[in-house]
Design an enzyme around this catalytic site. Sequence first.
Site, PDB file in Angstrom:
ATOM      1  N   SER A 180       7.997  61.865  -3.032  1.00  0.00           N
ATOM      2  CA  SER A 180       7.862  60.685  -2.175  1.00  0.00           C
ATOM      3  C   SER A 180       7.460  61.023  -0.745  1.00  0.00           C
ATOM      4  O   SER A 180       6.857  60.206  -0.060  1.00  0.00           O
ATOM      5  CB  SER A 180       9.157  59.880  -2.199  1.00  0.00           C
ATOM      6  OG  SER A 180      10.260  60.745  -2.011  1.00  0.00           O
TER       7      SER A 180
ATOM      8  N   TYR B 172       8.469  53.499  -0.239  1.00  0.00           N
ATOM      9  CA  TYR B 172       9.054  54.222  -1.360  1.00  0.00           C
ATOM     10  C   TYR B 172       8.656  53.708  -2.741  1.00  0.00           C
ATOM     11  O   TYR B 172       8.320  54.482  -3.629  1.00  0.00           O
ATOM     12  CB  TYR B 172      10.584  54.206  -1.269  1.00  0.00           C
ATOM     13  CG  TYR B 172      11.226  54.751  -2.523  1.00  0.00           C
ATOM     14  CD1 TYR B 172      11.247  56.116  -2.770  1.00  0.00           C
ATOM     15  CD2 TYR B 172      11.752  53.894  -3.487  1.00  0.00           C
ATOM     16  CE1 TYR B 172      11.782  56.632  -3.937  1.00  0.00           C
ATOM     17  CE2 TYR B 172      12.297  54.409  -4.668  1.00  0.00           C
ATOM     18  CZ  TYR B 172      12.310  55.775  -4.880  1.00  0.00           C
ATOM     19  OH  TYR B 172      12.826  56.275  -6.030  1.00  0.00           O
TER      20      TYR B 172
ATOM     21  N   CYS C  38      19.901  46.002   0.324  1.00  0.00           N
ATOM     22  CA  CYS C  38      18.785  45.132  -0.056  1.00  0.00           C
ATOM     23  C   CYS C  38      19.304  44.089  -1.036  1.00  0.00           C
ATOM     24  O   CYS C  38      19.918  44.436  -2.039  1.00  0.00           O
ATOM     25  CB  CYS C  38      17.668  45.934  -0.720  1.00  0.00           C
ATOM     26  SG  CYS C  38      16.323  44.874  -1.301  1.00  0.00           S
TER      27      CYS C  38
ATOM     28  N   ASP D 141      10.879  63.330   4.471  1.00  0.00           N
ATOM     29  CA  ASP D 141      11.133  62.463   3.315  1.00  0.00           C
ATOM     30  C   ASP D 141      10.833  61.024   3.722  1.00  0.00           C
ATOM     31  O   ASP D 141      10.772  60.702   4.909  1.00  0.00           O
ATOM     32  CB  ASP D 141      12.591  62.607   2.836  1.00  0.00           C
ATOM     33  CG  ASP D 141      12.736  62.236   1.352  1.00  0.00           C
ATOM     34  OD1 ASP D 141      11.755  61.767   0.746  1.00  0.00           O
ATOM     35  OD2 ASP D 141      13.840  62.414   0.818  1.00  0.00           O
TER      36      ASP D 141
ATOM     37  N   CYS E 160       7.924  42.939   1.635  1.00  0.00           N
ATOM     38  CA  CYS E 160       8.884  44.054   1.677  1.00  0.00           C
ATOM     39  C   CYS E 160       8.166  45.322   2.139  1.00  0.00           C
ATOM     40  O   CYS E 160       7.267  45.810   1.471  1.00  0.00           O
ATOM     41  CB  CYS E 160       9.448  44.265   0.272  1.00  0.00           C
ATOM     42  SG  CYS E 160      10.359  45.807   0.095  1.00  0.00           S
TER      43      CYS E 160
ATOM     44  N   CYS F 280       9.725  41.711   5.524  1.00  0.00           N
ATOM     45  CA  CYS F 280      11.164  41.745   5.254  1.00  0.00           C
ATOM     46  C   CYS F 280      11.646  43.118   5.697  1.00  0.00           C
ATOM     47  O   CYS F 280      11.259  44.136   5.126  1.00  0.00           O
ATOM     48  CB  CYS F 280      11.464  41.532   3.770  1.00  0.00           C
ATOM     49  SG  CYS F 280      13.259  41.587   3.459  1.00  0.00           S
TER      50      CYS F 280
ATOM     51  N   ASN G 130      10.380  39.895 -11.103  1.00  0.00           N
ATOM     52  CA  ASN G 130      10.719  40.965 -10.157  1.00  0.00           C
ATOM     53  C   ASN G 130      11.181  40.297  -8.875  1.00  0.00           C
ATOM     54  O   ASN G 130      10.455  39.484  -8.310  1.00  0.00           O
ATOM     55  CB  ASN G 130       9.465  41.825  -9.889  1.00  0.00           C
ATOM     56  CG  ASN G 130       9.694  42.862  -8.785  1.00  0.00           C
ATOM     57  OD1 ASN G 130       8.759  43.231  -8.080  1.00  0.00           O
ATOM     58  ND2 ASN G 130      10.906  43.339  -8.632  1.00  0.00           N
ATOM     59  N   GLY G 131      12.380  40.644  -8.442  1.00  0.00           N
ATOM     60  CA  GLY G 131      12.918  40.053  -7.216  1.00  0.00           C
ATOM     61  C   GLY G 131      14.341  39.617  -7.437  1.00  0.00           C
ATOM     62  O   GLY G 131      14.982  40.028  -8.419  1.00  0.00           O
TER      63      GLY G 131
ATOM     64  N   GLY H  15      10.643  50.631 -13.117  1.00  0.00           N
ATOM     65  CA  GLY H  15      11.810  50.340 -13.931  1.00  0.00           C
ATOM     66  C   GLY H  15      11.859  51.201 -15.162  1.00  0.00           C
ATOM     67  O   GLY H  15      10.878  51.263 -15.919  1.00  0.00           O
TER      68      GLY H  15
ATOM     69  N   CYS I  68      11.943  45.332 -10.616  1.00  0.00           N
ATOM     70  CA  CYS I  68      11.173  45.523 -11.822  1.00  0.00           C
ATOM     71  C   CYS I  68       9.679  45.527 -11.602  1.00  0.00           C
ATOM     72  O   CYS I  68       9.194  45.322 -10.503  1.00  0.00           O
ATOM     73  CB  CYS I  68      11.480  44.376 -12.782  1.00  0.00           C
ATOM     74  SG  CYS I  68      13.214  44.018 -12.894  1.00  0.00           S
TER      75      CYS I  68
HETATM   76  P1  AMP Z   1      19.806  59.655  -0.536  1.00  0.00           P
HETATM   77  O1  AMP Z   1      19.839  60.985  -1.189  1.00  0.00           O
HETATM   78  O2  AMP Z   1      20.869  58.738  -1.056  1.00  0.00           O
HETATM   79  O3  AMP Z   1      19.797  59.693   0.954  1.00  0.00           O
HETATM   80  O4  AMP Z   1      18.447  58.956  -0.984  1.00  0.00           O
HETATM   81  C1  AMP Z   1      17.235  59.336  -0.408  1.00  0.00           C
HETATM   82  C2  AMP Z   1      16.273  59.765  -1.462  1.00  0.00           C
HETATM   83  O5  AMP Z   1      16.208  58.783  -2.486  1.00  0.00           O
HETATM   84  C3  AMP Z   1      14.884  59.913  -0.893  1.00  0.00           C
HETATM   85  O6  AMP Z   1      14.345  61.132  -1.385  1.00  0.00           O
HETATM   86  C4  AMP Z   1      14.095  58.720  -1.400  1.00  0.00           C
HETATM   87  O7  AMP Z   1      12.785  59.088  -1.771  1.00  0.00           O
HETATM   88  C5  AMP Z   1      14.886  58.239  -2.595  1.00  0.00           C
HETATM   89  N1  AMP Z   1      15.052  56.764  -2.604  1.00  0.00           N
HETATM   90  C6  AMP Z   1      14.986  55.908  -1.595  1.00  0.00           C
HETATM   91  N2  AMP Z   1      15.207  54.637  -1.999  1.00  0.00           N
HETATM   92  C7  AMP Z   1      15.437  54.699  -3.323  1.00  0.00           C
HETATM   93  C8  AMP Z   1      15.718  53.722  -4.333  1.00  0.00           C
HETATM   94  N3  AMP Z   1      15.798  52.433  -4.039  1.00  0.00           N
HETATM   95  N4  AMP Z   1      15.880  54.165  -5.600  1.00  0.00           N
HETATM   96  C9  AMP Z   1      15.796  55.471  -5.918  1.00  0.00           C
HETATM   97  N5  AMP Z   1      15.539  56.439  -5.000  1.00  0.00           N
HETATM   98  C10 AMP Z   1      15.355  56.059  -3.720  1.00  0.00           C
END
Ligand code: AMP
Length: 485
Positions: free
Chosen positions: A297, A256, A401, A364, A250, A452, A113-114, A39, A12
């Site tokens: 991202s 990200y 996580c 990415d 973290c 972490c 948050n946590g 969030g 959050c």
């Molecule tokens: P995936 O498609 O499952 O491999 O997720 C990778 C993509 O999700 C990447 O483009 C990241 O920018 C994004 N991503 C990474 N971690 C998260 C997260 N915790 N929540 C939402 N998106 C994420």
Amino acid sequence: MTRELAGPQEKCGVVGVSLDGRAAARPLYYALYALQHRGQESAGIVTHDGFQQHDHVEMGLVGDAFEESDLDGLAGEVGIGHVRYPTDGSVDTSCAQPFSVSFKSGSLGLSHNGNLVNADEIRDELAGHGHAFTSDGDTEVIAHDLARNLLEADLVRAVRRTMNRIHGSYALTITHDDTVLGVRDPRGNRPLCIGKIDDGYILASESAAIDVLDGDLVRDVRPGELVVLDDDGTGFESYQLVEADQTANCFFEHVYFARPDSRIDGNLVYDVRRELGRKLWEESGTDSDVVMPVPDSGRAFASGYAEAAQEDGASVEFAEGLMKNRYVGRTFIMPTQDARERAVRLKLNPIRDVVEGKTVTVIDDSIVRGTTSRQLVDLLRDVGAEAVNFRVGAPAIISPCYMGIDMATREELIAADSSVDEIREEIGADSLSYLSVEAVADALDASEADLCLGCVTGEYPYDIDGEATDRTVERPDVGAQPADD
Ligand code: AMP
């Protein structure tokens, strides 16, 4: 065997303000807008007008959760706010925050948050003393524990006692009647900073929330520190309540989660991402005609990568060859694999003219399940890419996580038990490289021992049942009377 932590995790954004002569609700509302990326499930504000507490908490985005009249009803010059991260499809109003409650010891509002790793033990113990819980979230556990301690001790001692009982990650903003507090866990896992704004002070998960109020970042809240904002908006008191030998910041916040325009623990997130991109070139640069980010991202990573490549004399062009439809929700939280794949296609569209006949390096920030990367490689080949090299601005995510970022279960993580070459084959890329853990520590100017890295090493800085830890940690004995005075 991995233990699922009971209750929803709290992933959050939190904020708190104390102002002089100005209502808190609107600055809190704007700050929550700045933290919306942390969030999207629910948003809420609790204020205190010196006599009583007011709250408004709704499911949905900040812009939808509050009407003008809701903000008008949130009287008082102090308050806290919260945005809650979506869980996988489930909508759970009982966990929307801030959590607010009135006890004999006064009224409390809490934004968290946590994620605690010993919330169940404390809940059982408190339930045994007659505390009734309305949710299975760990924030309510903190609220009850603090309320009980406030019956016996002053504010600072009460917070210290609670900090000595809870174990895990927490960045908290709290109202105790009309006093606003900020607390960061002894290892500083989640970010929290202090800012000076017109007529007062603000505590926020990220400095971007201070910027939108035209304020100035004062500093980060220190790990183990309690910050108490003065109720006349003129300053704050600091109490270093718990000392830990090491931090456990973290790293994924920088990769990200956080906004690139936020400054966390002394580092501008944008600079860190560009530096990670540069290191990616140094570690695994490959010749190609174009380098392109996965928007949004991957953008800073790809620009750092391209810059370092060009400095080395590589004739690579930086191009935005993938366009993002920003109205499609996050693919990550789609409940089924089918829905996730469809969402990636809706969200990202390649520009044929940029890609056709070219060798491409696509960057990415992370690969989690592999859904995005697999689809992207296909899409790029469909529009005529000669070769697709995939580069990732983080190490391979091999473990879940537990500390507050919604990722995936171990079974869903593509890297949990596959080699890099197996993953390359699975996503169909010509080459694939991740960033090393050393490069991450280097870019953050931190030692690995102070970060972490649980999701990329499988060793956690907290004691989690069924998982390895990378340091000496002892869980507090929750039943013991704390020796704090
Ligand atoms: P995936 O498609 O499952 O491999 O997720 C990778 C993509 O999700 C990447 O483009 C990241 O920018 C994004 N991503 C990474 N971690 C998260 C997260 N915790 N929540 C939402 N998106 C994420």
